[in-house]
Scaffold this active site. Sequence first.
Site, mmCIF file in Angstrom:
data_model
loop_
_atom_site.group_PDB
_atom_site.id
_atom_site.type_symbol
_atom_site.label_atom_id
_atom_site.label_comp_id
_atom_site.label_asym_id
_atom_site.label_seq_id
_atom_site.Cartn_x
_atom_site.Cartn_y
_atom_site.Cartn_z
ATOM 1 N N HIS A 238 10.266 0.241 -8.187
ATOM 2 C CA HIS A 238 9.649 -0.846 -8.743
ATOM 3 C C HIS A 238 8.853 -0.396 -10.039
ATOM 4 O O HIS A 238 8.423 -1.014 -11.014
ATOM 5 C CB HIS A 238 8.700 -1.633 -7.939
ATOM 6 C CG HIS A 238 9.552 -2.736 -7.266
ATOM 7 N ND1 HIS A 238 10.347 -2.231 -6.058
ATOM 8 C CD2 HIS A 238 9.665 -3.960 -7.478
ATOM 9 C CE1 HIS A 238 10.861 -3.190 -5.614
ATOM 10 N NE2 HIS A 238 10.628 -4.470 -6.691
ATOM 11 N N ARG A 345 8.082 -12.387 -8.707
ATOM 12 C CA ARG A 345 7.545 -11.273 -7.653
ATOM 13 C C ARG A 345 6.127 -11.761 -7.491
ATOM 14 O O ARG A 345 5.266 -11.214 -8.400
ATOM 15 C CB ARG A 345 7.977 -9.941 -7.926
ATOM 16 C CG ARG A 345 9.464 -9.781 -8.046
ATOM 17 C CD ARG A 345 9.625 -8.319 -8.179
ATOM 18 N NE ARG A 345 11.094 -7.728 -8.132
ATOM 19 C CZ ARG A 345 12.100 -7.374 -9.342
ATOM 20 N NH1 ARG A 345 11.483 -7.760 -10.462
ATOM 21 N NH2 ARG A 345 13.078 -6.950 -8.748
ATOM 22 N N GLU A 483 20.216 -9.444 0.198
ATOM 23 C CA GLU A 483 19.871 -8.068 -0.182
ATOM 24 C C GLU A 483 20.156 -7.345 0.943
ATOM 25 O O GLU A 483 19.819 -5.905 0.770
ATOM 26 C CB GLU A 483 18.546 -8.036 -0.748
ATOM 27 C CG GLU A 483 17.348 -8.682 -0.199
ATOM 28 C CD GLU A 483 16.036 -8.515 -1.024
ATOM 29 O OE1 GLU A 483 15.994 -8.012 -1.948
ATOM 30 O OE2 GLU A 483 14.975 -9.429 -0.465
ATOM 31 N N ASP A 507 17.972 -3.948 -3.739
ATOM 32 C CA ASP A 507 18.312 -3.668 -2.074
ATOM 33 C C ASP A 507 19.512 -3.787 -1.600
ATOM 34 O O ASP A 507 19.625 -2.810 -0.499
ATOM 35 C CB ASP A 507 17.214 -4.560 -1.387
ATOM 36 C CG ASP A 507 15.573 -4.206 -1.592
ATOM 37 O OD1 ASP A 507 15.481 -2.953 -1.324
ATOM 38 O OD2 ASP A 507 14.876 -5.195 -1.943
ATOM 39 N N ARG A 517 16.229 3.750 -3.158
ATOM 40 C CA ARG A 517 15.860 3.338 -4.680
ATOM 41 C C ARG A 517 14.835 4.201 -5.281
ATOM 42 O O ARG A 517 15.103 4.317 -6.759
ATOM 43 C CB ARG A 517 16.183 1.698 -4.670
ATOM 44 C CG ARG A 517 15.144 1.413 -4.013
ATOM 45 C CD ARG A 517 15.080 -0.095 -3.879
ATOM 46 N NE ARG A 517 14.402 -0.787 -5.139
ATOM 47 C CZ ARG A 517 13.979 -2.261 -5.286
ATOM 48 N NH1 ARG A 517 14.412 -3.075 -4.073
ATOM 49 N NH2 ARG A 517 13.541 -2.692 -6.300
ATOM 50 N N CYS A 554 19.828 -11.771 -9.044
ATOM 51 C CA CYS A 554 18.413 -11.218 -9.635
ATOM 52 C C CYS A 554 18.139 -9.838 -9.629
ATOM 53 O O CYS A 554 17.061 -9.601 -10.040
ATOM 54 C CB CYS A 554 17.419 -12.438 -9.317
ATOM 55 S SG CYS A 554 17.154 -11.940 -7.509
HETATM 56 C C1 PEP Z 1 16.358 -6.799 -5.369
HETATM 57 O O1 PEP Z 1 16.362 -6.110 -4.142
HETATM 58 O O2 PEP Z 1 17.768 -6.850 -5.947
HETATM 59 C C2 PEP Z 1 15.277 -7.687 -5.851
HETATM 60 C C3 PEP Z 1 15.782 -8.574 -6.823
HETATM 61 O O3 PEP Z 1 14.215 -7.555 -5.204
HETATM 62 P P1 PEP Z 1 13.154 -6.443 -5.395
HETATM 63 O O4 PEP Z 1 13.657 -5.297 -6.510
HETATM 64 O O5 PEP Z 1 11.961 -6.954 -5.804
HETATM 65 O O6 PEP Z 1 13.245 -5.695 -4.099
HETATM 66 MG MG MG Z 2 14.737 -6.707 -2.921
#
Ligand code: PEP
Ligand code: MG
Length: 624
Positions: A238, A345, A483, A507, A517, A554
């Site tokens: 993130h 988010r 996801e 995810d 990740r 997304c």
């Molecule tokens: C994802 O997992 O692709 C997603 C958009 O959610 P986040 O990145 O907030 O886990």
């Molecule tokens: Mg996610």
Amino acid sequence: MKTSGKAKSKSKGKAASRRRDPSESGAGQSRPGQSGPPPRRRGSERVFEGLGVSPGIAIGPIHLSESTEVHAVEYQVPAGRAQGEVERFQAAAEKALRQLKKLRRKASEFHGASAEELGYLLEAHLQMLQSTRLQEGVRRRIVDGRINAESAVMREIEGIAAVFGAMDDAYLASRGKEVREVGYRILRNLTEANFTSFRDLEAGTIIVGEDITPADTALMDPKVIGGFASALGGAEGHTAIMARSLGLPAVLGVPGLLAGVEPGATAIVDGDQGLVIVHPTKRRLAHYQKVRDRLARASAALGKLRNLPAATRDGRVIGLQANLELPSELEQAAVSGAEGIGLLRTEFMFMNRDDLPGEEEQARLLGRIVKGMEGRPVTLRTLDVGGEKLASALGDHLGNPVNPALGLRAIRLSLKVPELLETQFAAMLRAGALGHVRILLPMISSVEEVRDARAILNRVAARLVRQGVAIADPLPPLGVMIEIPGAALAADSLAREADFFAIGTNDLIMYTLAIDRGEEQVAHLYNPLHPAVLRLIQFAIDAALRNDKPVSVCGEMAGDPRYSCLFVGLGVRELSMGPKALPRVKDRIRKMESTAATQLALSAIIQRDPGEIGKLLDAFNLEV
Ligand code: PEP
Ligand code: MG
């Protein structure tokens, strides 16, 4: 991500794959699975290589985020809570152990005198951290003195440092400083302290730290901070996503970085090439100033697309929406021409605080965003903490899981602590009275979770209506993130329960390929074009289309123009991405034919080799 093979598979990956010193042709090719070579030197200039996770060039003075000391308040704890405090301390110390081991591993991949020095230092820190004196001392202070873990750590390290300081031997006396550093590390873990000293900095400052968290990034004002670099961190975590969202050039996972920088020195962060250049030569500086100006001109040119539709040459219209991490990005979403917020988010409401936001506060914050979008859709996702996204406000609820990514994360936490979900739903329903809102559930793995969440939503709505509170009418659509591989495979049944799908590729890739990740050690294996990932994406899209449910993408793949043809070809009509990425994706969509994209997707999806899929995409993109 570090290898050239799959590196082209995402924007920042693409950057990492081309990691070359621009003035030295062919230099600096990265090696799979490794953290990069030691810095190259030319005079006093040093060039470090890492993962270019957020594109762009930043030039400015270095501010070391690690220089901040941590201060904690002392308070008494009742006898019944002492054991809990001991466990908090143990968890913080274990985390410190993991951090130090990780740093030592990185240091061992690095060569030269400074690396050796760093290795010794880390070894000393590890020994201190594991010493019985520290562990036992803190435990005793908590249990006998009935004080909180933070003050027990502070008192104990001051005690040990004083013993060292009183020694005649200069070497031993100097170890007091190291003891304190270890103590601050534990304290930072205990308090989840963030680097709040990002204020009062010169415009364009470059933040350099060991590990920069998403919460730290949330404190960076792009008007003041030019970019950042850290020794740890992966391309899909993130922190990386927030850097891209804020448009801050960033390079993470840079071995030996902290041993090679000093505060105030001029540095260049090249987020495209994955380079951090400290004390650049005049020639290099001039080169980068030119690159930065060129990028600014290109970005201004793309800005002209703002009011044009994202339609393919044969008239297929694709809805482009923005992902929002922070309310401050709302303006950027408008500038980019986003037609709505495809993913909000809501974690930002829980960051950098020790308490939980109540219904009023959440309703106010969300309401402001919904109002700001002036009737355009806003997709509000319920809390997605746990895993790499830790919020100190939820400390007690999250516990200390061995494997956080597979633990009490996202919807699982919300259903386990229904007050959390009820408060969020209430705030979202109230915000829905001010505009067009959709509600999105993260980390869904089963239809039961959707049913349970919907039952809570209905209950909260009924309560608010009874109380005469204005809420969205009709109730907002309730959608699910796809996801988790199991959710993609069960997409048919989920499509019957949910009102829409949002495919979270970040995810989905992580769980499909078992790649953390945020972990730079395995970043080179994180491959969006792995056939298993593409099949799961196709499966979910087909299930949504068959059941007449809207489906968007997304995850970060949506913001990389390289993949736009694939999504258009697979039938996706909505993409949501960091606002900064939107103009480039729109540009690509406007240049392609949707019928050709369909053909391309059909050929890509039957390939066995990610490399072949990549070649097909690149050939298609070259032609458009
Ligand atoms: C994802 O997992 O692709 C997603 C958009 O959610 P986040 O990145 O907030 O886990
Ligand atoms: Mg996610």
